[in-house]
Design a protein around this motif. Structure first.
Motif, mmCIF file in Angstrom:
data_model
loop_
_atom_site.group_PDB
_atom_site.id
_atom_site.type_symbol
_atom_site.label_atom_id
_atom_site.label_comp_id
_atom_site.label_asym_id
_atom_site.label_seq_id
_atom_site.Cartn_x
_atom_site.Cartn_y
_atom_site.Cartn_z
ATOM 1 N N LEU A 133 87.915 15.671 44.929
ATOM 2 C CA LEU A 133 86.493 15.972 45.080
ATOM 3 C C LEU A 133 86.256 17.449 45.374
ATOM 4 O O LEU A 133 85.212 17.999 45.029
ATOM 5 C CB LEU A 133 85.881 15.123 46.201
ATOM 6 N N THR A 162 75.849 5.438 34.995
ATOM 7 C CA THR A 162 76.895 5.221 35.993
ATOM 8 C C THR A 162 77.109 3.730 36.233
ATOM 9 O O THR A 162 78.241 3.232 36.258
ATOM 10 C CB THR A 162 76.508 5.910 37.314
ATOM 11 N N THR A 178 73.212 14.798 44.758
ATOM 12 C CA THR A 178 72.781 13.412 44.546
ATOM 13 C C THR A 178 72.089 12.873 45.788
ATOM 14 O O THR A 178 71.101 12.123 45.688
ATOM 15 C CB THR A 178 73.984 12.535 44.177
ATOM 16 N N LEU A 224 80.765 6.282 44.503
ATOM 17 C CA LEU A 224 80.319 7.346 45.396
ATOM 18 C C LEU A 224 78.969 7.908 44.957
ATOM 19 O O LEU A 224 78.119 8.216 45.796
ATOM 20 C CB LEU A 224 81.354 8.474 45.427
ATOM 21 N N ALA A 225 78.766 8.054 43.659
ATOM 22 C CA ALA A 225 77.477 8.551 43.163
ATOM 23 C C ALA A 225 76.347 7.614 43.581
ATOM 24 O O ALA A 225 75.274 8.062 44.021
ATOM 25 C CB ALA A 225 77.518 8.696 41.647
ATOM 26 N N PRO A 273 82.705 18.244 42.007
ATOM 27 C CA PRO A 273 82.345 16.856 42.333
ATOM 28 C C PRO A 273 81.721 16.702 43.713
ATOM 29 O O PRO A 273 80.701 16.022 43.864
ATOM 30 C CB PRO A 273 83.690 16.118 42.224
ATOM 31 N N ALA A 274 82.296 17.330 44.724
ATOM 32 C CA ALA A 274 81.742 17.210 46.078
ATOM 33 C C ALA A 274 80.351 17.828 46.164
ATOM 34 O O ALA A 274 79.433 17.268 46.776
ATOM 35 C CB ALA A 274 82.674 17.876 47.087
ATOM 36 N N THR A 331 75.929 7.822 47.526
ATOM 37 C CA THR A 331 75.290 9.034 48.038
ATOM 38 C C THR A 331 73.791 9.041 47.749
ATOM 39 O O THR A 331 73.001 9.479 48.584
ATOM 40 C CB THR A 331 75.946 10.291 47.447
ATOM 41 N N LEU A 337 77.773 15.668 44.504
ATOM 42 C CA LEU A 337 77.458 14.500 45.327
ATOM 43 C C LEU A 337 76.421 14.856 46.395
ATOM 44 O O LEU A 337 75.543 14.048 46.717
ATOM 45 C CB LEU A 337 78.720 13.939 45.969
ATOM 46 N N LEU A 391 78.460 12.314 37.260
ATOM 47 C CA LEU A 391 77.745 13.004 38.333
ATOM 48 C C LEU A 391 76.579 13.796 37.753
ATOM 49 O O LEU A 391 76.565 15.031 37.765
ATOM 50 C CB LEU A 391 78.698 13.908 39.120
ATOM 51 N N ARG A 406 84.558 7.246 41.868
ATOM 52 C CA ARG A 406 83.586 8.327 41.702
ATOM 53 C C ARG A 406 82.194 7.769 41.389
ATOM 54 O O ARG A 406 81.182 8.229 41.927
ATOM 55 C CB ARG A 406 84.038 9.274 40.588
ATOM 56 N N THR A 438 73.614 13.588 39.038
ATOM 57 C CA THR A 438 72.883 13.851 40.288
ATOM 58 C C THR A 438 71.485 13.227 40.338
ATOM 59 O O THR A 438 70.925 13.113 41.421
ATOM 60 C CB THR A 438 72.742 15.362 40.619
#
Length: 280
Positions: free
Chosen positions: A26, A193, A43, A223-224, A36-37, A227, A40, A185, A220, A187
């Motif tokens: 990430l 996704t 997002t 996580l999207a 990636p981080a 978040t 996020l 991602l 991933r 966002t």
């Protein structure tokens, strides 16, 4: 006579570099670096600003333009509680923001770090404008949560202005994320996704522990979703029980953190910054 080539073992080449584990990927992905981080975090911002717009600006999205077009349709046929003006201002603001994002992409070129730095700096400026407009309005949304407000949190002019400014920031964010092209991602939208999770779930389950890439993709995507949900929970809690202005302050703070991180990584050369130098 025995041939030495038959008895001499072939020398193995250097071992292939191991891919980093998921948590490290990430912030230090071989192809995307810390993107990636940082995406996020953006997002989370999407969840916050859409909760503000829905709960304080009157059933209008500023990040999800699919829902906004549908809401505009509802308003046109006279469905109660929907504002055609706010929807149109949001759509116009988003288009202007996306166009501004395209101009930033043209100016910056292929440098991903510089692009994220420019995009988040513009978002910070627009979020600050939105916060100042709301805070100086003197409307109920300045100091009261929407559960304690009878009528609108802001006057009509401020509502339309906030919808346009916040949507412009999200238009820039969408354009930049589209150019950065980090898988899953975007966002601002989760439709593809969720599609990816459903479509690939059987393959991930069948692969078990033998397919690290498939498992990484699944985590991933989750996580999207998580978040954005976290952003919506935080934004809705502040908007409902504290004030919409406090939720705007949270969105501005998250954008400022992302912009500061983007400025920091833009000072250090790295292969991930340009797609042509992306490691295979």
């Amino acid at each position: 006579m025995t041939s030495t080539s038959d008895s001499t073992p072939a020398q193995a080449g250097p071992p292939a570099p191991r891919a980093p584990g998921f948590p490290r990927s990430l912030v230090a992905h071989p192809a995307y670096g810390p993107l990636p981080a940082l995406l996020l975090i953006l997002t989370v911002v999407t969840g916050v600003v859409d909760s503000i717009s829905i709960l304080a600006l009157g059933r209008v999205f500023v990040a999800n333009m699919t829902g906004n077009v549908v809401f505009a349709g509802f308003a046109i046929v006279g469905a109660p509680g929907f504002s055609l003006g706010a929807s149109l201002f949001a759509l116009a603001g988003f288009l202007v923001g996306a166009a501004a994002g395209g101009a930033v992409i043209t100016r910056v070129g292929s440098d991903r770090a510089a692009l994220l730095r420019a995009g988040t700096a513009a978002e910070v400026a627009l979020a600050a404008v939105a916060l100042v407009l709301a805070a100086l309005s003197g409307d109920p949304g300045v100091s009261h949560g929407t559960t304690h407000i009878i009528g609108g949190a802001f006057g009509l002019a401020i509502t339309d202005a906030l919808a346009a400014v916040l949507a412009a920031a999200m238009g820039i964010q969408n354009a930049v994320a589209r150019k950065l092209a980090v898988p899953d991602l975007t966002t601002t939208v989760l439709t593809m996704t969720l599609t990816g999770i459903g479509a690939d779930l059987r393959a991930v389950l069948r692969a078990g522990d033998t397919h690290a890439t498939a498992k990484s993709d699944l985590v991933r995507r989750l996580l999207a979703i998580g978040t954005m949900l976290a952003g919506a929970l935080a934004g809705a809690s502040l908007t409902l029980y504290v004030s919409p202005v406090s939720a705007l302050a949270l969105a501005l703070s998250l954008l400022a953190v992302t912009a500061a991180a983007a400025m920091a990584v833009a000072t250090r050369p790295a292969p991930w910054r340009t797609p042509s130098a992306r490691p295979k």
